[in-house]
Each structure stands twice: as structure tokens, then as C-alpha cells.
Design an enzyme around this catalytic site. Structure first.
Site, PDB file in Angstrom:
ATOM      1  N   ASP A  67      20.021  36.499  16.995  1.00 44.97           N
ATOM      2  CA  ASP A  67      20.870  36.717  18.009  1.00 44.97           C
ATOM      3  C   ASP A  67      21.563  37.743  18.674  1.00 44.97           C
ATOM      4  O   ASP A  67      21.571  38.868  17.690  1.00 44.97           O
ATOM      5  CB  ASP A  67      22.148  35.746  17.298  1.00 44.97           C
ATOM      6  N   ASN A 136      32.849  27.748  10.987  1.00 47.43           N
ATOM      7  CA  ASN A 136      32.794  26.610  11.398  1.00 47.43           C
ATOM      8  C   ASN A 136      31.570  25.476  11.285  1.00 47.43           C
ATOM      9  O   ASN A 136      31.104  24.569  11.504  1.00 47.43           O
ATOM     10  CB  ASN A 136      33.062  27.044  12.522  1.00 47.43           C
ATOM     11  N   HIS A 138      28.502  26.993  12.473  1.00 46.67           N
ATOM     12  CA  HIS A 138      27.353  27.622  12.799  1.00 46.67           C
ATOM     13  C   HIS A 138      26.135  28.223  12.270  1.00 46.67           C
ATOM     14  O   HIS A 138      26.950  28.444  10.853  1.00 46.67           O
ATOM     15  CB  HIS A 138      28.263  28.631  14.037  1.00 46.67           C
ATOM     16  N   GLU A 143      27.087  27.406  18.255  1.00 45.53           N
ATOM     17  CA  GLU A 143      28.751  26.720  17.465  1.00 45.53           C
ATOM     18  C   GLU A 143      28.488  24.963  17.346  1.00 45.53           C
ATOM     19  O   GLU A 143      27.360  24.130  18.279  1.00 45.53           O
ATOM     20  CB  GLU A 143      29.540  27.219  18.435  1.00 45.53           C
TER      21      GLU A 143
END
Ligand code: PGA
Length: 241
Positions: A67, A136, A138, A143
Site C-alpha cells: 500500500d 483493528n 486490517h 479496513e
């Protein structure tokens, strides 16, 4: 999933580097999927050490990063391009033409994403994908509430991610709120996956990823469906298993 637990971050970094080095030894023209964040920094440092000892050669290695922040230039100190150059690429004999990182400043984002997928395909697919994991759940910047069928795409970052990543920026307002990320489908197409997690703050997420149900709310849980995943943990990250 193969779970390997080691004592601490140092051991985790050494083992991760050894796995990456073995991949390069077994297939010198490996296509590696690479990750940023704090977790892989030690593994890259160890990999550079192995390289400097003359035990591996990057000249044929091809890399694709997971990313990049949307809107950040390559020269921006917080860009993942800069991170990769600073943590590994400037120290090894990788061919600059073999390095791929999404262009956060691309004029046509859709074209950039399609082109990124095409380049992965043309390279023969990813042999080994390195992953960290967010608190979280990810992976990459996929996400919670992710679409499992997504390929490389523009994503909006979660509040938790922006807060977690603000430690690298002068203030929370400076953290970009979008990024270009490989999708879950892209990641799942990798032949092998190596996921690293260190520290207590990841322990609950790791337990849910391994023992919980497979759900878009915890994107990493999809890895339960991949045939060849190594989850490499330190004792703290494994403490809730
Ligand atoms: P970290 O980030 O390694 O900095 O904890 C991991 C991630 O967000 O994927």
C-alpha cells in the site's frame, strides 16, 4: 495456518528474515509482497545483515508493496516509498526497476490500481507476501467491513488506523485519510503468506484472527482460508491464544 511463537521482537525479526532469505535462496527471482509499519522494521534490518554477509542476492528479486498513502509524494518522509528505501532498498542490490509501490500521486487512481494488478500478474504472481496486522484486524489498508473480493483499490482509512499511524506524523490532521492498497483478493492470491505480530496490543486481534469466525469485520480472519500461511508471533502477541 502454521503458528510459530518466539520469545520477543528480536527473535521474531530474525526468524522472519530467515524465512524471507530462504525464499530468495530457493528462488532467486522471487516475487515478494512487502509491508510497512513498525513490525517488519527488525526483519528488514536482519535481512540487510544477511545480505551484507554475502548470503543472499537481490539482483533478480521483484517486489510489490501492499500500500501507499494517497496524495503523498515519493520524497515525502512519511511515504511508504521513502520507508522502503530507508529500511531496506538502499542497502541491498535490488534492481530499482523491480521495485513496485502504488503511486500515491497518480492522476488516474483507477488506472493506477488496474495497472498494479496487471504488473503483479505479469511478474507471475506473488510468491511470498509479508504482512503486519492492525489493531483493528486490517491487512494492508483493508479496513473492517472490507469486501473480500476487492483487488488493488483506493481505501478510506479507519479512525483507529489514523490514530495508530499518527505517531509517525507531526499531528493526527497530517495523516492522509486515504490510501491505495492491494485488496484481500490480491493478498489471497499470494502463494505463501507470512504474517508478523508483536506486542500485547495485538494479542486479542490475533486470537480473533485465528480462533474467531471469518468475517469482513476482522479482515485478517480471511487468512484462515489460505492454504499456506505462517503466523509468526512473539510471546506477548500470542498471549491470548
Ligand atoms: P504496525 O502496523 O506494524 O506499525 O503495528 C501494522 C499494520 O497496521 O498493518
Amino acid at each position: 495456518m502454521r503458528i510459530i511463537t518466539v520469545k520477543d521482537y528480536e527473535e521474531l525479526s530474525k526468524k522472519a528474515a530467515n524465512i524471507l532469505a530462504s525464499q530468495i535462496t530457493l528462488k532467486p527471482n522471487s516475487v515478494l509482497g512487502l509491508a510497512t509499519g513498525s513490525t517488519p522494521v527488525g526483519a528488514y534490518r536482519e535481512l540487510v545483515r544477511i545480505y551484507k554477509e554475502g548470503d543472499i542476492n537481490f539482483s533478480e528479486v521483484v517486489t510489490f508493496n501492499l500500500d501507499e498513502y494517497y496524495g503523498l509524494d515519493k520524497e515525502n518522509l512519511q511515504s511508504y516509498y521513502y520507508f522502503m528505501r530507508d529500511n531496506i532498498f538502499k542497502f541491498v542490490n535490488i534492481n530499482i526497476n523491480n521495485i513496485h509501490i502504488p503511486d500515491g500521486r497518480a492522476k488516474n487512481i483507477e488506472q493506477e490500481c488496474i495497472g498494479y494488478e496487471d504488473k503483479i500478474k505479469q511478474a507471475g504472481g506473488i510468491d511470498l507476501q509479508l504482512l503486519g496486522i492492525g489493531r483493528n484486524g486490517h491487512i494492508g489498508f483493508n479496513e473492517p467491513d472490507v469486501k473480500f473480493e476487492a483487488q488493488t483499490h483506493l481505501v478510506t482509512l479507519d479512525e483507529d488506523t489514523i490514530e495508530a499511524n499518527s505517531r509517525f506524523f507531526a499531528s493526527m490532521e497530517e495523516v492522509p485519510d486515504q490510501a491505495i492498497s492491494m485488496g484481500i483478493k490480491t493478498i489471497m492470491h499470494s502463494r505463501k503468506i507470512l504474517l508478523l505480530a508483536s506486542g500485547e496490543e495485538k494479542a486479542e486481534t490475533i486470537n480473533n484472527m485465528i480462533n474467531g469466525k471469518i468475517t469482513p469485520e476482522l479482515p485478517a480472519s480471511v487468512l484462515q482460508l489460505h492454504p499456506d500461511v505462517i503466523v509468526l508471533l512473539d510471546e506477548k502477541a500470542a498471549s491470548k491464544l
